[in-house]
Scaffold this motif. Structure first.
Motif, PDB file in Angstrom:
ATOM      1  N   UNK A  50      -2.684  11.805   1.290  1.00  0.00           N
ATOM      2  CA  UNK A  50      -1.425  11.140   0.934  1.00  0.00           C
ATOM      3  C   UNK A  50      -0.943  10.265   2.086  1.00  0.00           C
ATOM      4  N   UNK A  51      -1.047  10.770   3.289  1.00  0.00           N
ATOM      5  CA  UNK A  51      -0.633   9.965   4.461  1.00  0.00           C
ATOM      6  C   UNK A  51      -1.512   8.729   4.619  1.00  0.00           C
ATOM      7  N   UNK A  52      -2.809   8.880   4.380  1.00  0.00           N
ATOM      8  CA  UNK A  52      -3.715   7.726   4.454  1.00  0.00           C
ATOM      9  C   UNK A  52      -3.345   6.699   3.386  1.00  0.00           C
ATOM     10  N   UNK A  53      -3.024   7.164   2.195  1.00  0.00           N
ATOM     11  CA  UNK A  53      -2.633   6.243   1.123  1.00  0.00           C
ATOM     12  C   UNK A  53      -1.319   5.550   1.451  1.00  0.00           C
ATOM     13  N   UNK A  54      -0.376   6.269   2.060  1.00  0.00           N
ATOM     14  CA  UNK A  54       0.888   5.643   2.474  1.00  0.00           C
ATOM     15  C   UNK A  54       0.626   4.542   3.495  1.00  0.00           C
ATOM     16  N   UNK A  55      -0.269   4.791   4.431  1.00  0.00           N
ATOM     17  CA  UNK A  55      -0.621   3.762   5.414  1.00  0.00           C
ATOM     18  C   UNK A  55      -1.155   2.512   4.708  1.00  0.00           C
ATOM     19  N   UNK A  56      -1.961   2.730   3.679  1.00  0.00           N
ATOM     20  CA  UNK A  56      -2.563   1.612   2.957  1.00  0.00           C
ATOM     21  C   UNK A  56      -1.546   0.898   2.064  1.00  0.00           C
ATOM     22  N   UNK A  57      -0.630   1.651   1.455  1.00  0.00           N
ATOM     23  CA  UNK A  57       0.305   1.082   0.491  1.00  0.00           C
ATOM     24  C   UNK A  57       1.499   0.365   1.122  1.00  0.00           C
ATOM     25  N   UNK A  58       1.879   0.770   2.302  1.00  0.00           N
ATOM     26  CA  UNK A  58       3.110   0.243   2.899  1.00  0.00           C
ATOM     27  C   UNK A  58       2.886  -1.146   3.490  1.00  0.00           C
ATOM     28  N   UNK A  59       3.423  -2.143   2.781  1.00  0.00           N
ATOM     29  CA  UNK A  59       3.334  -3.531   3.247  1.00  0.00           C
ATOM     30  C   UNK A  59       4.618  -3.945   3.950  1.00  0.00           C
ATOM     31  N   UNK A  60       5.458  -2.980   4.302  1.00  0.00           N
ATOM     32  CA  UNK A  60       6.690  -3.265   5.003  1.00  0.00           C
ATOM     33  C   UNK A  60       7.945  -3.021   4.188  1.00  0.00           C
ATOM     34  N   UNK A  61       7.805  -2.821   2.883  1.00  0.00           N
ATOM     35  CA  UNK A  61       8.968  -2.592   2.021  1.00  0.00           C
ATOM     36  C   UNK A  61       9.133  -1.138   1.617  1.00  0.00           C
ATOM     37  N   UNK A  62       8.229  -0.290   2.051  1.00  0.00           N
ATOM     38  CA  UNK A  62       8.344   1.132   1.768  1.00  0.00           C
ATOM     39  C   UNK A  62       7.485   1.587   0.603  1.00  0.00           C
ATOM     40  N   UNK A  63       7.588   2.880   0.328  1.00  0.00           N
ATOM     41  CA  UNK A  63       6.742   3.502  -0.693  1.00  0.00           C
ATOM     42  C   UNK A  63       7.614   4.360  -1.604  1.00  0.00           C
ATOM     43  N   UNK A  64       7.427   4.179  -2.890  1.00  0.00           N
ATOM     44  CA  UNK A  64       8.067   5.039  -3.885  1.00  0.00           C
ATOM     45  C   UNK A  64       7.017   6.050  -4.340  1.00  0.00           C
ATOM     46  N   UNK A  65       7.289   7.328  -4.065  1.00  0.00           N
ATOM     47  CA  UNK A  65       6.357   8.398  -4.427  1.00  0.00           C
ATOM     48  C   UNK A  65       6.879   9.074  -5.688  1.00  0.00           C
TER      49      UNK A  65
END
Length: 137
Positions: A50-65
């Protein structure tokens, strides 16, 4: 920049909902990742992924889980992401109306998108017989 979406669910629930949303909309305007949790999954390994995916998904606007059920292993893992360096919002109760609402407002900020997702989830739960009766009036 746009918000990244991470689904953490039991088994293939997230993948199946995403596949259905894609077939309905023919496209998903946001970057989405799915993480399936099975009874055999190691929660620490899932958290690492999950942390690896957050690193990949976060383009600077955050992540909605989005997770399927509060208090379950997927939501417990999702809640542990709050301690990380990413700007994260977490909602439980994932359903198809919630996903469709999110994809209809892809340019919103993280907090505004979280609110849209929440309203989509709430508004999508209806007593069909009651709605049919009122619709016939």
């Amino acid at each position: 920049m746009s918000v990244g979406i991470l689904l953490i669910t039991h088994n293939r629930l997230g993948a199946d909902l995403m596949e259905t949303a894609r077939s309905m909309l023919r496209a998903t305007p946001l970057t989405v990742a799915n993480l399936a949790v099975s009874p055999a999954s190691d929660p620490d390994e899932i958290l690492k992924r999950a942390r690896e995916l957050c690193d990949r998904l976060d383009a600077g606007s955050g992540i909605l889980v989005l997770t399927d059920m509060f208090g379950s292993t997927p939501s417990n893992i999702a809640c542990r992401l709050c301690d990380d360096n990413h700007q994260v919002r977490i909602l439980a109760g994932l359903n198809l109306p919630m996903l469709i609402r999110i994809f209809n407002y892809p340019t919103l900020s993280l907090d505004a998108l979280k609110d849209k997702a929440l309203s989509g989830g709430h508004d999508g739960v209806l007593n069909c017989q009651e709605v049919s009766t009122h619709g016939a009036d």
